[in-house]
Design a protein around this motif. Structure first.
Motif, PDB file in Angstrom:
ATOM      1  N   ILE A   1       3.088  10.968 -16.848  1.00  0.00           N
ATOM      2  CA  ILE A   1       4.273  10.262 -17.355  1.00  0.00           C
ATOM      3  C   ILE A   1       5.194   9.827 -16.208  1.00  0.00           C
ATOM      4  N   PRO A   2       5.538  10.704 -15.255  1.00  0.00           N
ATOM      5  CA  PRO A   2       6.362  10.219 -14.129  1.00  0.00           C
ATOM      6  C   PRO A   2       5.676   9.101 -13.336  1.00  0.00           C
ATOM      7  N   MET A   3       4.348   9.214 -13.202  1.00  0.00           N
ATOM      8  CA  MET A   3       3.637   8.159 -12.473  1.00  0.00           C
ATOM      9  C   MET A   3       3.704   6.840 -13.248  1.00  0.00           C
ATOM     10  N   PHE A   4       3.538   6.896 -14.569  1.00  0.00           N
ATOM     11  CA  PHE A   4       3.603   5.687 -15.384  1.00  0.00           C
ATOM     12  C   PHE A   4       4.997   5.072 -15.344  1.00  0.00           C
TER      13      PHE A   4
ATOM     14  N   SER B   1       5.499   3.457 -12.053  1.00  0.00           N
ATOM     15  CA  SER B   1       4.728   2.208 -11.951  1.00  0.00           C
ATOM     16  C   SER B   1       5.440   1.067 -12.661  1.00  0.00           C
ATOM     17  N   VAL B   2       5.934   1.330 -13.851  1.00  0.00           N
ATOM     18  CA  VAL B   2       6.638   0.285 -14.605  1.00  0.00           C
ATOM     19  C   VAL B   2       7.906  -0.137 -13.863  1.00  0.00           C
ATOM     20  N   ALA B   3       8.674   0.848 -13.374  1.00  0.00           N
ATOM     21  CA  ALA B   3       9.893   0.525 -12.630  1.00  0.00           C
ATOM     22  C   ALA B   3       9.563  -0.267 -11.369  1.00  0.00           C
ATOM     23  N   MET B   4       8.491   0.120 -10.681  1.00  0.00           N
ATOM     24  CA  MET B   4       8.093  -0.579  -9.454  1.00  0.00           C
ATOM     25  C   MET B   4       7.705  -2.027  -9.748  1.00  0.00           C
TER      26      MET B   4
ATOM     27  N   ALA C   1       0.833  -1.208   0.000  1.00  0.00           N
ATOM     28  CA  ALA C   1       0.000   0.000   0.000  1.00  0.00           C
ATOM     29  C   ALA C   1       0.869   1.260   0.000  1.00  0.00           C
ATOM     30  N   ILE C   2       1.992   1.218   0.736  1.00  0.00           N
ATOM     31  CA  ILE C   2       2.911   2.367   0.714  1.00  0.00           C
ATOM     32  C   ILE C   2       3.500   2.540  -0.684  1.00  0.00           C
ATOM     33  N   TYR C   3       3.887   1.432  -1.325  1.00  0.00           N
ATOM     34  CA  TYR C   3       4.434   1.519  -2.682  1.00  0.00           C
ATOM     35  C   TYR C   3       3.420   2.158  -3.626  1.00  0.00           C
ATOM     36  N   PHE C   4       2.158   1.716  -3.543  1.00  0.00           N
ATOM     37  CA  PHE C   4       1.114   2.279  -4.382  1.00  0.00           C
ATOM     38  C   PHE C   4       0.929   3.765  -4.094  1.00  0.00           C
ATOM     39  N   ALA C   5       0.900   4.127  -2.799  1.00  0.00           N
ATOM     40  CA  ALA C   5       0.658   5.517  -2.418  1.00  0.00           C
ATOM     41  C   ALA C   5       1.755   6.438  -2.957  1.00  0.00           C
ATOM     42  N   VAL C   6       3.004   6.014  -2.816  1.00  0.00           N
ATOM     43  CA  VAL C   6       4.115   6.850  -3.295  1.00  0.00           C
ATOM     44  C   VAL C   6       4.078   6.984  -4.812  1.00  0.00           C
ATOM     45  N   THR C   7       3.755   5.895  -5.505  1.00  0.00           N
ATOM     46  CA  THR C   7       3.667   5.955  -6.967  1.00  0.00           C
ATOM     47  C   THR C   7       2.543   6.888  -7.401  1.00  0.00           C
TER      48      THR C   7
END
Length: 197
Positions: free
Chosen positions: A168-171, A174-177, A153-159
């Motif tokens: 674009i930065p969010m995408f 997300s791909v890198a994550m 959930a923290i990973y999702f929130a930060v992304t």
């Protein structure tokens, strides 16, 4: 990221030996079996392992709550300062609201993790009791599952917070994550049965 986590859930349920989560759960069960074979007064090191995990979960719960508060305060400031059209604001703020909710889900997950580990600690430290091994295993695995949910959930929130800088930065994040998590979540080691020793 949601699609990857659905795929990971499928692998955890159907092929747990191919995931790091299944690998860890296998050895948690073996750890509990070995630990319950020693006398209750000699289980101090085992209890300290659980205690340190509870301390880490407490830290992450506090961090999640602070993150949720900061996101909420940031949203409030953006709503007060922004002079853009209402529909544009709603579009821009929506992922941040979701990020705030995910930070709170993380907080709740870490609280449940602590609760499960406290229960496991209670079962382990009971002297002269015939607690079934499965009860302790279930408490540890449940606590670990809540730990995983809280971190994800923290990973999702930060992304999702990167939406502030645009899609674009969010995408890209997300791909890198997903790539990083796939590497960390994959297990190629074979599970031993514990019969060798």
């Amino acid at each position: 990221m949601s699609g990857y986590h659905l795929f990971l859930l499928y692998r955890c349920l159907r092929f747990p030996e191919t995931t790091a989560i299944g690998y860890d759960n296998h050895y948690r069960k073996a750890w509990v079996e070995k630990m319950l074979q020693v006398e209750a007064k000699e289980r101090g090191p085992c209890l300290s392992v659980i205690s340190s995990t509870k301390s880490a979960a407490t830290f992450f719960a506090s961090t999640s709550l602070v993150l949720s508060s900061l996101i909420g305060a940031g949203l409030e400031a953006v709503q007060m300062i922004s002079s853009r059209v209402f529909s544009y604001m709603v579009t821009q703020i929506h992922p941040s609201f979701l990020s705030n909710m995910l930070a709170f889900v993380s907080y709740a997950s870490f609280l449940q993790c602590i609760s499960s580990f406290v229960h496991a600690n209670f079962l382990i430290s009971m002297p002269n009791s015939d607690v079934p091994v499965e009860y302790v295993q279930m408490a540890l695995i449940r606590g670990s599952a809540f730990w995983s949910v809280g971190l994800r959930a923290i990973y999702f929130a930060v992304t999702l917070l990167l939406w502030i800088f645009g899609p674009i930065p969010m995408f890209v994040s997300s791909v890198a994550m997903v790539v990083i998590l796939h590497i960390l979540d994959t297990n190629s080691a074979s599970l031993s049965t514990g019969q060798e020793s």
